[in-house]
Motif scaffolding. Structure first.
Motif, PDB file in Angstrom:
ATOM      1  N   SER A 201       0.865  -1.179   0.000  1.00  0.00           N
ATOM      2  CA  SER A 201       0.000   0.000   0.000  1.00  0.00           C
ATOM      3  C   SER A 201       0.899   1.225   0.000  1.00  0.00           C
ATOM      4  O   SER A 201       1.665   1.440   0.943  1.00  0.00           O
ATOM      5  N   ASP A 255      -0.459  -3.067  -7.216  1.00  0.00           N
ATOM      6  CA  ASP A 255      -1.500  -2.757  -8.191  1.00  0.00           C
ATOM      7  C   ASP A 255      -0.957  -2.453  -9.579  1.00  0.00           C
ATOM      8  O   ASP A 255      -1.449  -2.965 -10.590  1.00  0.00           O
ATOM      9  N   ILE A 271      -9.940  -4.212  -9.499  1.00  0.00           N
ATOM     10  CA  ILE A 271     -10.228  -3.108  -8.583  1.00  0.00           C
ATOM     11  C   ILE A 271     -11.391  -3.461  -7.664  1.00  0.00           C
ATOM     12  O   ILE A 271     -11.375  -3.160  -6.463  1.00  0.00           O
ATOM     13  N   ARG A 338      -4.432  10.141   0.749  1.00  0.00           N
ATOM     14  CA  ARG A 338      -4.888   9.516  -0.490  1.00  0.00           C
ATOM     15  C   ARG A 338      -6.098   8.643  -0.227  1.00  0.00           C
ATOM     16  O   ARG A 338      -6.143   7.890   0.737  1.00  0.00           O
ATOM     17  N   TRP A 340      -7.472   5.993  -1.949  1.00  0.00           N
ATOM     18  CA  TRP A 340      -7.381   4.550  -2.119  1.00  0.00           C
ATOM     19  C   TRP A 340      -6.732   3.865  -0.918  1.00  0.00           C
ATOM     20  O   TRP A 340      -7.028   2.710  -0.609  1.00  0.00           O
ATOM     21  N   THR A 341      -5.817   4.546  -0.253  1.00  0.00           N
ATOM     22  CA  THR A 341      -5.056   3.890   0.804  1.00  0.00           C
ATOM     23  C   THR A 341      -5.874   3.634   2.064  1.00  0.00           C
ATOM     24  O   THR A 341      -5.453   2.850   2.913  1.00  0.00           O
ATOM     25  N   GLU A 344      -7.233   0.065   1.903  1.00  0.00           N
ATOM     26  CA  GLU A 344      -6.081  -0.833   1.843  1.00  0.00           C
ATOM     27  C   GLU A 344      -5.522  -1.084   3.239  1.00  0.00           C
ATOM     28  O   GLU A 344      -5.204  -2.217   3.606  1.00  0.00           O
ATOM     29  N   TYR A 408     -12.566   9.423   4.655  1.00  0.00           N
ATOM     30  CA  TYR A 408     -12.322   9.170   3.238  1.00  0.00           C
ATOM     31  C   TYR A 408     -12.581  10.398   2.376  1.00  0.00           C
ATOM     32  O   TYR A 408     -11.798  10.730   1.481  1.00  0.00           O
ATOM     33  N   LEU A 413      -8.261  12.208  -4.510  1.00  0.00           N
ATOM     34  CA  LEU A 413      -8.568  11.108  -5.410  1.00  0.00           C
ATOM     35  C   LEU A 413      -8.133  11.506  -6.812  1.00  0.00           C
ATOM     36  O   LEU A 413      -8.574  12.527  -7.333  1.00  0.00           O
ATOM     37  N   ASP A 418     -13.497   7.021  -9.525  1.00  0.00           N
ATOM     38  CA  ASP A 418     -13.193   5.958  -8.566  1.00  0.00           C
ATOM     39  C   ASP A 418     -13.755   6.223  -7.176  1.00  0.00           C
ATOM     40  O   ASP A 418     -13.471   5.457  -6.249  1.00  0.00           O
ATOM     41  N   ALA A 422     -13.196   3.107  -4.672  1.00  0.00           N
ATOM     42  CA  ALA A 422     -12.133   3.118  -3.667  1.00  0.00           C
ATOM     43  C   ALA A 422     -12.672   2.883  -2.259  1.00  0.00           C
ATOM     44  O   ALA A 422     -11.891   2.698  -1.327  1.00  0.00           O
TER      45      ALA A 422
END
Length: 705
Positions: A201, A255, A271, A338, A340-341, A344, A408, A413, A418, A422
């Motif tokens: 990640s 990824d 994804i 971020r 996406w993280t 993760e 979030y 992003l 996404d 995400a």
């Protein structure tokens, strides 16, 4: 480890404040206790910043470096008093360890995440003493020690265990294979069996990132192909490959090299299942330092991090160093910025964090720090993962989800498309727990709550509905959900005539259906107990709300008329009361506004969503009448916290009014053709309903996109 040598430098005297703290005694005996008189005031932050005292300099360095941390929000350096306290633990990490905590002196203020100061060991024999940090950071990570942490978790905690007999198809539904980097053969392989692997990640950033594509996919499957592309691969991924080898693992999932980036048929299914990939990883490596993929993993390669002494000498032979909980360390990390993280990290059951100045391992049961002694980990109180709370109750799942939305939505992003993907893994787990689906990220059985969000300097995100948090860029807070303290209060609010809307959706194909029909009522009733809050009144035979002489013009059971939906997402459709008012800005920085009646009377408050939007001048500055849509009655159990009580101006309600539920929750809408878009959230007083333009509230069909 070599004996520590005391630098031959002149140390300034301690100031009048710090000289009262008995550092000598503490240094001589790590188990000494001061009882109740173990707190010393050290003055204001302004005084500390200008002091030449070595303790003040250390505190000042930490204080202003970490100024963005929640405990220091909005503090006045000239008036806020700070103190040093000799106490157990830190936030509340390692309760067996005693250290100095630097925090506000005013105990009436919320005390969050203080800075910790610990003694540094004078030599290697002191490393086992409970109040000492390692005085020296080696230039490379001790991989054997790190492997022991993970091995102990595997043997004792079993945090990553596949269900007995689970097949590849069950673990990764819809995937024909899981692509990984084989660090032994130095190539990309496609596996259709369950194997232990490391997941990475990290933050991509703006640096060139070598990726697997349709053009090079075949070549990357050849042995040693990774070596041929080595100089093209970002440093963080190279370090992760090296780390995987040193840990004795064969496979690494990244990824950019495991999902074909320009092949939607490969990328999109991958994804969708990234949550499964991280949750089932043997360990997830979190690159928590640096702003891009070339930041690397400090300590993997020689020279990739600074070693040496981390001490601050405050008196001859007495050294202090800082310690922070993993939460504070992550708060400072670009990884936390971020989108996406987020999933993760929180979906992974075991994480190995690489910070600039140490490595930390965390699983569901224990936490090891490179700068702390391993025997202290058994005393550490690990804060459960947010996802672990989902199993407690449906109500807790909603509270956790609301908190995660806030975390979030404030992150960046790279691709707006996404925004829901995400969060896909988190949303699926919430949906399973509560027993019904989510529409555009909103739990369908609790739309009355999740529509009442407040944006913090948000801007409109095209392609997603304005009624959802996903339709806005910037931090979104589910403030109404935070007012409920139990599931019982939510059910009471939903059932006791404080909500009245029957929700429908119309998708882009024109299909209209009741939201309640999407709920697995049997599962929902099991979770909630005897109360299934809308099973008994799906289609009421008469309007459930009539107030102050205003009656609806339609029955709530009337199906919506057919409508063309030009949007790529479902439109929310419902009937409710609409009041025509005007808006007057009061604070352009916080986006607060007053709601005014036909004669300029104060009617309520509004937080505007997009003050900088292209249509904001039309809505907010013309003094033209606007439509305010009533969604529900205010929660009568509304509570306050000391740090966020409403400012009781003349145009805001009294605390009594709020607590007695004497207002309605509303949203501001702007119509574009036959579809309305949300432009703000607020409330109006019940007693102000007759102050609007025209004849007061009127019953209207709303198509909210």
């Amino acid at each position: 480890m070599a004996q520590y040598s005391i630098p031959n430098v002149s140390i300034p005297d301690l100031c009048g404040y710090c000289s009262r703290i008995p550092f000598d005694l503490l240094h001589a005996d790590s188990h000494i206790s001061f009882g109740n008189n173990s707190t010393w005031d050290i003055g204001t932050a302004s005084r500390i910043r200008t002091s030449t005292c070595p303790v003040c300099r250390l505190v000042s360095e930490l204080l202003y470096r970490h100024a963005k941390r929640p405990v220091y929000f909005n503090f006045n350096p000239d008036s806020t008093l700070l103190s040093i306290k000799w106490d157990y633990g830190l936030d509340p990490a390692f309760p067996s360890r005693r250290c100095f905590l630097v925090d506000r002196a005013d105990s009436s203020r919320p005390r969050h995440a203080p800075i910790g100061l610990c003694f540094l060991a004078a030599n290697h024999r002191d490393h086992g003493r409970s109040n000492y940090l390692h005085y020296e950071l080696s230039k490379t990570v001790d991989i054997e020690r790190t492997a022991r942490w993970i091995d102990e978790c595997s043997r004792k905690h079993q945090c990553v265990v596949a269900p007995a007999g689970e097949s590849f198809e069950q673990a990764y539904p819809g995937l024909q294979f899981l692509r990984c980097i084989d660090v032994k053969l130095n190539c990309v392989v496609e596996l259709n069996r369950i194997v232990p692997y490391v997941a990475l990640s990290y933050v991509w950033g703006s640096v060139p990132n070598f990726r697997i594509t349709k053009a090079n996919r075949k070549e990357l499957k050849y042995r040693d192909s990774i070596n041929k592309a080595w100089n093209l691969i970002p440093e963080t991924i190279r370090d992760a490959i090296t780390l995987t080898r040193k840990l004795g693992l064969r496979y690494l999932w990244v990824d950019s090299l495991c999902l074909v980036q320009n092949d939607p048929s490969d990328l999109e299914p991958g994804i969708e299942l990234m949550d499964q990939v991280y949750e089932r990883a043997w360990v997830t490596v979190v690159a928590a330092s640096g702003f891009d993929a070339n930041a690397g993993l400090p300590g993997i390669e020689t020279g990739s991090r600074e070693g040496g002494c981390l001490a601050h000498e405050i008196k001859p032979g007495i050294f202090l160093g800082k310690i922070t909980s993993i939460g504070l360390s992550m708060h400072e990390s670009p990884h936390m910025t971020r989108a996406w993280t987020l999933q993760e990290r929180i979906l992974s059951r075991r994480n190995l964090y690489f910070f600039r100045d140490q490595v930390v391992f965390r699983c569901n049961r224990v936490e090891y720090h490179e700068r702390l002694n391993d025997n202290l980990a058994q005393f550490h109180q690990v804060v459960p993962r947010a996802m672990d709370h989902l199993g407690e109750s449906a109500f807790t799942a909603l509270r956790v989800y609301g908190s995660l939305i806030r975390q979030y939505s404030g992150r960046s992003l790279g691709n707006d498309a996404d925004v829901l993907r995400a969060m896909g893994g988190i949303m699926r787990r919430v949906s399973i727990k509560v027993g019904y689906p989510l529409v555009q990220g909103l739990p369908v059985a609790h739309l009355d709550i999740f529509l009442l969000f407040k944006g913090n300097n948000v801007t409109r995100r095209p392609g997603f509905p304005s009624y959802s948090w996903a339709g806005w860029r910037g931090e979104v807070r589910m403030i109404f959900l935070e007012e409920f303290e139990s599931q019982l209060k939510i059910d009471e609010w939903l059932e006791s005539h404080r909500t009245w809307i029957v929700w429908y959706t119309t998708d882009s194909s024109g299909r209209t259906m009741s939201v309640i029909d999407q709920i697995n009522r049997t599962h929902h009733r099991t979770l909630q107990g005897a109360t299934d809050w809308r099973a008994s009144r799906l289609y009421p035979t008469e309007p459930r709300v009539s107030f102050q002489g205003f009656q609806s013009g339609l029955s709530l059971e009337t199906l919506p008329r057919p409508i063309y939906n030009p949007k790529p997402y479902p439109i929310l459709r419902f009937w409710t009361w609409v009041l025509t008012l005007t808006i007057q800005m009061t604070d352009v920085f916080t986006s607060d506004a007053r709601l005014l009646g036909a004669n300029g009377e104060d009617c309520g408050w509004m937080s505007l969503d997009d003050l900088g939007g292209s249509e904001s001048d039309i809505i907010f500055y013309d003094s033209e009448p606007i439509e305010v849509v009533l969604l529900s009655e205010g929660c009568p159990q509304k509570t306050f916290r000391n740090d966020e009580k409403y400012v009781l101006d003349a145009w805001r309600p009294t605390e009594v009014e709020i607590c007695d539920g004497l207002h309605y929750n509303v949203i501001l809408v702007k119509w574009d053709g036959g579809i309305a878009e949300r432009r703000g959230y607020g409330w109006i007083r019940k007693k102000a309903l007759h102050l609007g333009f025209g004849q007061g509230p009127h019953w209207k069909e709303i198509n909210l996109g």
